[in-house]
Design an enzyme around this catalytic site. Structure first.
Site, mmCIF file in Angstrom:
data_model
loop_
_atom_site.group_PDB
_atom_site.id
_atom_site.type_symbol
_atom_site.label_atom_id
_atom_site.label_comp_id
_atom_site.label_asym_id
_atom_site.label_seq_id
_atom_site.Cartn_x
_atom_site.Cartn_y
_atom_site.Cartn_z
ATOM 1 N N TYR A 158 0.845 -1.194 0.000
ATOM 2 C CA TYR A 158 0.000 0.000 0.000
ATOM 3 C C TYR A 158 0.881 1.246 0.000
ATOM 4 O O TYR A 158 1.177 1.839 1.038
ATOM 5 C CB TYR A 158 -0.938 0.007 1.205
ATOM 6 C CG TYR A 158 -2.021 -1.056 1.150
ATOM 7 C CD1 TYR A 158 -2.251 -1.794 -0.011
ATOM 8 C CD2 TYR A 158 -2.811 -1.336 2.266
ATOM 9 C CE1 TYR A 158 -3.229 -2.770 -0.056
ATOM 10 C CE2 TYR A 158 -3.801 -2.296 2.215
ATOM 11 C CZ TYR A 158 -4.007 -3.016 1.061
ATOM 12 O OH TYR A 158 -4.985 -3.982 1.008
ATOM 13 N N PRO A 191 -15.889 -3.403 1.194
ATOM 14 C CA PRO A 191 -17.222 -3.836 1.643
ATOM 15 C C PRO A 191 -18.353 -2.904 1.243
ATOM 16 O O PRO A 191 -19.521 -3.271 1.414
ATOM 17 C CB PRO A 191 -17.063 -3.888 3.167
ATOM 18 C CG PRO A 191 -16.030 -2.850 3.459
ATOM 19 C CD PRO A 191 -15.055 -2.948 2.315
ATOM 20 N N LEU A 192 -18.040 -1.710 0.738
ATOM 21 C CA LEU A 192 -19.092 -0.759 0.378
ATOM 22 C C LEU A 192 -19.343 -0.724 -1.123
ATOM 23 O O LEU A 192 -19.981 0.216 -1.620
ATOM 24 C CB LEU A 192 -18.731 0.636 0.899
ATOM 25 C CG LEU A 192 -18.622 0.735 2.421
ATOM 26 C CD1 LEU A 192 -18.177 2.123 2.843
ATOM 27 C CD2 LEU A 192 -19.935 0.362 3.094
ATOM 28 N N GLY A 193 -18.860 -1.717 -1.845
ATOM 29 C CA GLY A 193 -19.099 -1.761 -3.282
ATOM 30 C C GLY A 193 -20.587 -1.744 -3.607
ATOM 31 O O GLY A 193 -21.369 -2.501 -3.033
#
Length: 305
Positions: A53, A221-223
């Site tokens: 990252y 997780p918010l796709g």
């Protein structure tokens, strides 16, 4: 904060995915640190990062160094500022990192599951985090050029050497989970796969994790749920396919992102979402999902696609 188990460690049910804080488009350091601190203030005790990252062309480990600085400078909720030692971080925060991927100069992603690479990568991650043993080390992605059992064998060696305390795997299928369990035994504690309102292809892996007692950590997780004004957008643009999340959110007076995370928590007692955030407001909003209990009727509405 609702708590769940990750191996033998009790963590907040909503974690913080630190990827947006250190890759391209990341906020400045002051805001990045404030975002981590806001998450910790809200009860988050699981921080997820990786050695890959970092911006394209940058040095590996930028995200790990940022997380280490955030923890070293955090003084909230009775925690003391200053250095920590061993794998005990301020307030018993668990830092999860990953190895086995890299970046190219043009922004692409590489994979390297060679045992010698994973051993070097884990040792470097421990130095950057300033710990004697990494709390949770995850094999970022299977390398098609390396037998998966060989990569997992390196993870087992790292466990035996005390370089890492707990192990996880990511971007895997059911057979790879079973193989990892066979090689790593009870020291395998988590699986991190993509799962969200928009992407539900990991249902079989989620069910297997529930069966084996492994934490299932959905990434992205918010796709399917649009970003709200918390992240600077002027409006909420509803995708008709996911309108139920917006309808429930309006009825509850909360953000659709919070509803999506509460829906994920209801999928299984082993689910530990790790939503990303790039500003304190979104970190706090995500953490609040742990307190949102959806009704049976609401869950049925959200499950329809």
């Amino acid at each position: 904060m609702l708590y769940r188990m990750l191996g033998d460690v009790r963590v907040g049910a909503i974690g913080l995915g630190a990827m947006p804080l250190s890759i391209e488009g990341h906020p400045d350091e002051a805001r990045a640190l404030a975002t981590v601190h806001a998450a910790l203030d809200a009860g988050v005790t699981l921080l997820d990062t990786a050695d890959s990252y970092h911006p394209p062309g940058g040095e590996p480990g930028a995200g790990e160094l940022l997380v280490a600085r955030a923890l070293a400078t955090y003084g909230g909720r009775g925690r003391s500022r200053g250095p920590h030692r061993g794998d005990r971080l301020p307030g018993d925060v668990l830092v999860a990192t990953k190895g086995g991927r890299g970046r190219t100069a043009d922004g692409g992603w590489t994979v390297d599951g060679r045992p010698e690479h994973l051993r070097r990568a884990a040792e470097a991650s421990a130095r950057r985090l300033g710990v004697e043993a990494i709390g949770l080390y995850q094999l970022h992605k299977p390398d098609p050029a390396v037998p998966y059992a060989e990569s997992l064998g390196a993870i087992r060696e790292l466990l035996d050497a005390g370089t890492i305390r707990l192990a996880g795997i990511s971007n895997v299928d059911v057979d790879q989970i079973r193989l990892a369990r066979e090689i790593l035994g009870d020291r395998l504690v988590s699986v991190q796969n993509r799962y969200s309102p928009a992407v539900r292809t990991a249902e079989a892996e989620l069910r297997l994790c529930a069966e084996l007692g492994l934490a299932f950590m959905p990434w992205s997780p918010l796709g399917g749920i649009s970003r709200s004004s918390l992240d600077g957008a002027s409006d909420l643009t509803e995708d008709p396919e996911f309108g139920a999340f917006h309808r429930v959110a309006r009825a509850r007076g909360v953000s659709p992102q919070r509803v999506a995370l509460a829906w994920l928590l209801a999928r299984s007692r082993t689910v530990l979402p790790i939503p990303g955030a790039s500003r304190p407001e979104t970190a706090r909003d995500s953490a609040a999902a742990a307190e949102l209990v959806l009704s049976t009727q609401e869950l049925a509405e959200l499950d329809v696609r």
